[in-house]
Design an enzyme around this catalytic site. Structure first.
Site, PDB file in Angstrom:
ATOM      1  N   THR A   1       0.882  -1.080  -0.040  1.00  0.00           N
ATOM      2  CA  THR A   1       0.015   0.054  -0.035  1.00  0.00           C
ATOM      3  C   THR A   1       0.867   1.130   0.045  1.00  0.00           C
ATOM      4  O   THR A   1       1.922   1.150   0.207  1.00  0.00           O
ATOM      5  CB  THR A   1      -0.997  -0.039   1.175  1.00  0.00           C
TER       6      THR A   1
ATOM      7  N   GLU B   1      -5.501  -4.280  -0.391  1.00  0.00           N
ATOM      8  CA  GLU B   1      -5.816  -5.495   0.476  1.00  0.00           C
ATOM      9  C   GLU B   1      -7.137  -6.263  -0.162  1.00  0.00           C
ATOM     10  O   GLU B   1      -7.228  -7.455   0.361  1.00  0.00           O
ATOM     11  CB  GLU B   1      -5.922  -4.968   1.880  1.00  0.00           C
TER      12      GLU B   1
ATOM     13  N   LYS C   1     -15.387  16.071  11.124  1.00  0.00           N
ATOM     14  CA  LYS C   1     -16.225  15.814  12.391  1.00  0.00           C
ATOM     15  C   LYS C   1     -16.861  17.497  12.762  1.00  0.00           C
ATOM     16  O   LYS C   1     -16.055  17.988  13.396  1.00  0.00           O
ATOM     17  CB  LYS C   1     -15.848  15.072  13.274  1.00  0.00           C
TER      18      LYS C   1
ATOM     19  N   TRP D   1     -20.932  13.871  11.270  1.00  0.00           N
ATOM     20  CA  TRP D   1     -20.047  13.830  10.026  1.00  0.00           C
ATOM     21  C   TRP D   1     -20.581  14.393   8.836  1.00  0.00           C
ATOM     22  O   TRP D   1     -21.767  14.579   8.569  1.00  0.00           O
ATOM     23  CB  TRP D   1     -19.809  12.308   9.823  1.00  0.00           C
TER      24      TRP D   1
HETATM   25  P1  ADP Z   1      -3.487   3.603  -1.336  1.00  0.00           P
HETATM   26  O1  ADP Z   1      -3.950   3.330   0.164  1.00  0.00           O
HETATM   27  O2  ADP Z   1      -2.049   3.091  -1.615  1.00  0.00           O
HETATM   28  O3  ADP Z   1      -3.928   4.684  -2.075  1.00  0.00           O
HETATM   29  P2  ADP Z   1      -5.551   1.801  -2.478  1.00  0.00           P
HETATM   30  O4  ADP Z   1      -5.197   2.109  -4.107  1.00  0.00           O
HETATM   31  O5  ADP Z   1      -5.687   0.372  -2.226  1.00  0.00           O
HETATM   32  O6  ADP Z   1      -4.245   2.189  -1.734  1.00  0.00           O
HETATM   33  O7  ADP Z   1      -6.621   2.694  -1.880  1.00  0.00           O
HETATM   34  C1  ADP Z   1      -7.668   2.239  -1.515  1.00  0.00           C
HETATM   35  C2  ADP Z   1      -8.686   3.373  -1.036  1.00  0.00           C
HETATM   36  O8  ADP Z   1      -9.041   4.158  -2.132  1.00  0.00           O
HETATM   37  C3  ADP Z   1     -10.229   2.785  -0.468  1.00  0.00           C
HETATM   38  O9  ADP Z   1      -9.939   2.651   0.543  1.00  0.00           O
HETATM   39  C4  ADP Z   1     -10.862   4.012  -0.848  1.00  0.00           C
HETATM   40  O10 ADP Z   1     -10.659   4.940   0.418  1.00  0.00           O
HETATM   41  C5  ADP Z   1     -10.252   4.604  -1.891  1.00  0.00           C
HETATM   42  N1  ADP Z   1     -11.148   4.273  -3.081  1.00  0.00           N
HETATM   43  C6  ADP Z   1     -11.082   3.231  -3.952  1.00  0.00           C
HETATM   44  N2  ADP Z   1     -11.937   3.442  -5.021  1.00  0.00           N
HETATM   45  C7  ADP Z   1     -12.878   4.223  -4.449  1.00  0.00           C
HETATM   46  C8  ADP Z   1     -13.807   4.718  -5.080  1.00  0.00           C
HETATM   47  N3  ADP Z   1     -14.530   4.325  -6.303  1.00  0.00           N
HETATM   48  N4  ADP Z   1     -14.540   5.907  -4.371  1.00  0.00           N
HETATM   49  C9  ADP Z   1     -14.056   6.260  -3.435  1.00  0.00           C
HETATM   50  N5  ADP Z   1     -12.854   5.890  -2.872  1.00  0.00           N
HETATM   51  C10 ADP Z   1     -12.399   5.019  -3.403  1.00  0.00           C
END
Ligand code: ADP
Length: 552
Positions: free
Chosen positions: A195, A339, A446, A451
């Site tokens: 990540t 993940e 918040k 929220w």
């Molecule tokens: P990084 O943490 O490296 O950015 P990821 O690519 O795994 O890694 O990111 C995952 C996160 O991206 C999700 O937990 C979410 O917060 C956000 N995310 C992914 N797709 C969407 C989406 N379609 N809309 C809103 N948030 C998204």
């Protein structure tokens, strides 16, 4: 707790037992889609084309090369590479021969890159010529790496005074391709992605062959990304960003033609490739598409074959979905995370939705979608109690899946809560299981104990034609704890001055959101910082605004 029935009490099925192995995807494509093309824009500058049959032979040569270099099973094979055919060969050559393909995001900071290579204990690192300077800056501190292999031919080899580099094509030429893929336990590790680690060190998700195959089936489903042998697919999402969302596996599974964009990811280059190579569908994060759509509108480009694109990785503003629709391109909004391999949900209508109005359908399709089979979801309150799926209650989103991690690589503490993975996202879920992400829990605002969804405010603001990008962040407030600040980048050619645009945006927002959600201030900036995966870096933005004070 579900009851477990012992094998001794069961009548077992009488079906072949074949492990689900990644090599099988490419074997299938080479046998049944042998002449289907894989097209790549190369770092060398030209367009390269070959077939699944060629790719299979060369992937086997990669496996033989790793054998010759005496790289043991389970060894991690790092890659610093763009989307291209050589990267694909390494995906299959390493995982297929029981090594672990470890894709690395070259946009991370040098310290993070060193940390990742060392933590993974990569033994071989393959890299595109572009990344030679980067390799020079990390190699001295990466003692586990035995071979640094540059993914080009002898004529294009870069020069290095400090790194002993090997040439990919020269090494490959020594191998015959006469190789049989080994068989082994489908639960063996296949690939590793870290990540981006916006807080703390990056953490590794270690996928298995089984999880990857199951995820590939799910990704290919028609209600998912819909990957078929009829498509010509251009993955813009990098192969170092959660394995390009599984597309490099789902394409051979389905026999889809692949068009790799290589290092050129600007709007003009992508448009050119889409048209030249008759691309029908693509996938990427919103910031990439923002560049492309601006180019399309400015140049009055009309797509001939391009029909669909998957947008995910961060919230896709409804205005972007509409802009694509005007160009005849359907946006498929998807949600996921490293993940989760990464796809968790995809926005697609249900049969009953076809009788709804266009506006209602659009609202469904702008959400983050519903989980496909293989993923389960729930939302919980602060005490961990399940919240209703009524599209109103919002809470922490948890997921369970065949392709979700149960622990991080090299970390003993389990991240799971009662067997569920806490996604770090805050969401609502409606009675049809459509998820709407309101925020990352790190980004929630918040105010007075309630929220406010930053994503919703951003979605409204980015619909304004003079707005290129909008980010909403929490700023400390003496009375309400936190209040929203909207940070806006104006679109090129925007004519309103700051005060006028601010008033226009507040008018727009007043129509769409509750009064107490309205940002207390709107500020204009030249650019919003992006993360290594091209998402708005809100943590960084909050740091930039750490000394901001509310207007009196
Ligand atoms: P990084 O943490 O490296 O950015 P990821 O690519 O795994 O890694 O990111 C995952 C996160 O991206 C999700 O937990 C979410 O917060 C956000 N995310 C992914 N797709 C969407 C989406 N379609 N809309 C809103 N948030 C998204």
């Amino acid at each position: 707790m579900a009851k477990i029935i012992e094998n001794s009490a069961l009548l077992m099925g009488q079906m072949m037992s074949q492990p689900l192995l990644i090599s099988g995807l490419l074997v299938h494509a080479a046998r049944h889609h042998a002449d289907t093309e894989i097209v790549s824009r190369r770092t060398e500058g030209d367009i390269h084309r070959y077939t699944y049959a060629d790719c299979h032979t060369r992937a086997k040569q990669v496996a033989q090369m790793l054998d010759r270099l005496q790289i043991a099973p389970s060894a991690r094979i790092g890659t610093f590479a763009w989307n291209g055919y050589r990267h694909l060969e390494i995906y299959y050559g390493s995982s297929g021969s029981a090594r672990v393909c470890h894709t690395i995001n070259p946009r991370l900071f040098v310290e993070q890159l060193r940390y990742i290579v060392n933590h993974a204990q990569d033994q071989v690192v393959f890299f595109d010529t572009t990344f030679m300077p980067l390799i020079e800056s990390i190699q001295a501190q990466c003692p586990t790496v035995k071979y640094w292999i540059c993914m080009t031919d002898a004529d294009h080899m870069p020069h290095s005074n400090t790194v002993n580099i090997h040439c990919y094509e020269t090494l490959l030429a020594q191998e015959s391709g006469d190789y049989e893929w080994p068989t082994f336990d489908e639960r063996a590790a296949s690939s590793l992605c870290y990540t981006s680690g916006t807080t703390g060190n990056p953490k590794g998700a270690l996928y298995s062959h089984r999880s990857t195959i199951l995820h590939s089936y799910a990704v290919a489903l028609p209600d998912s990304l819909g990957i078929t042998a009829r498509e010509s697919i251009m993955p813009v999402v990098p192969m170092f960003h959660v394995n390009a969302w599984g597309i490099p596996y789902a394409c051979p599974l389905a026999g889809a033609r692949i068009v790799f964009p290589g290092p050129k990811l600007d709007g003009a280059s992508l448009c050119e490739l889409i048209e030249q190579e008759s691309v029908t569908m693509s996938a990427g994060v919103p910031t990439i598409w923002a560049g492309l759509i601006q180019h399309v509108i400015a140049q009055k480009i009309k797509f001939t074959t391009f029909k669909r694109t998957v947008i995910g990785g961060s919230a896709c503003p409804p205005a972007m979905i509409q802009a694509f629709e005007k160009e005849g391109v359907q946006v498929i909004h998807a949600w996921g995370m490293t993940e989760l391999s990464p796809v968790g949900s995809v926005a697609q209508l249900k049969q009953k939705d076809y009788s709804k109005s266009k506006t209602e359908q659009d609202q469904i399709l702008a959400k983050q979608g519903r989980p496909m089979f293989g993923v389960d979801i729930k939302i919980v309150d602060e005490k961990g109690l399940a919240l209703p799926h009524d599209s109103v209650a919002f809470g922490d989103l948890l997921a369970k899946s065949f392709w979700a991690i149960d622990s991080y690589f090299g970390v003993t503490d389990s991240p799971l809560v009662d067997g569920w993975f806490p996604t770090g996202d805050v969401a609502t879920i409606d009675s049809d299981s459509h998820i709407q992400i309101t925020d990352r829990s790190k980004d929630v605002i918040k105010s007075g104990g309630e929220w406010i969804s930053s994503i919703e405010l951003e979605n409204v603001a980015s619909a304004h034609p003079e707005v290129a990008m909008a980010a909403c962040i929490a700023i400390a407030h003496p009375k309400w704890d936190e209040r929203p600040l909207l940070v806006v980048v104006k679109r090129e050619g925007a004519t309103s001055d700051d005060a006028t645009l601010k008033a226009k945006l507040l008018d727009m927002l007043t129509e769409k959101v509750a009064k107490w959600w309205l940002p207390d201030d709107i500020v204009f900036v030249k650019q919003i910082p992006l993360t290594a995966t091209g998402k708005m870096a809100k943590l960084k933005l909050r740091e930039e605004f750490s000394s901001y004070t509310w207007p009196a």
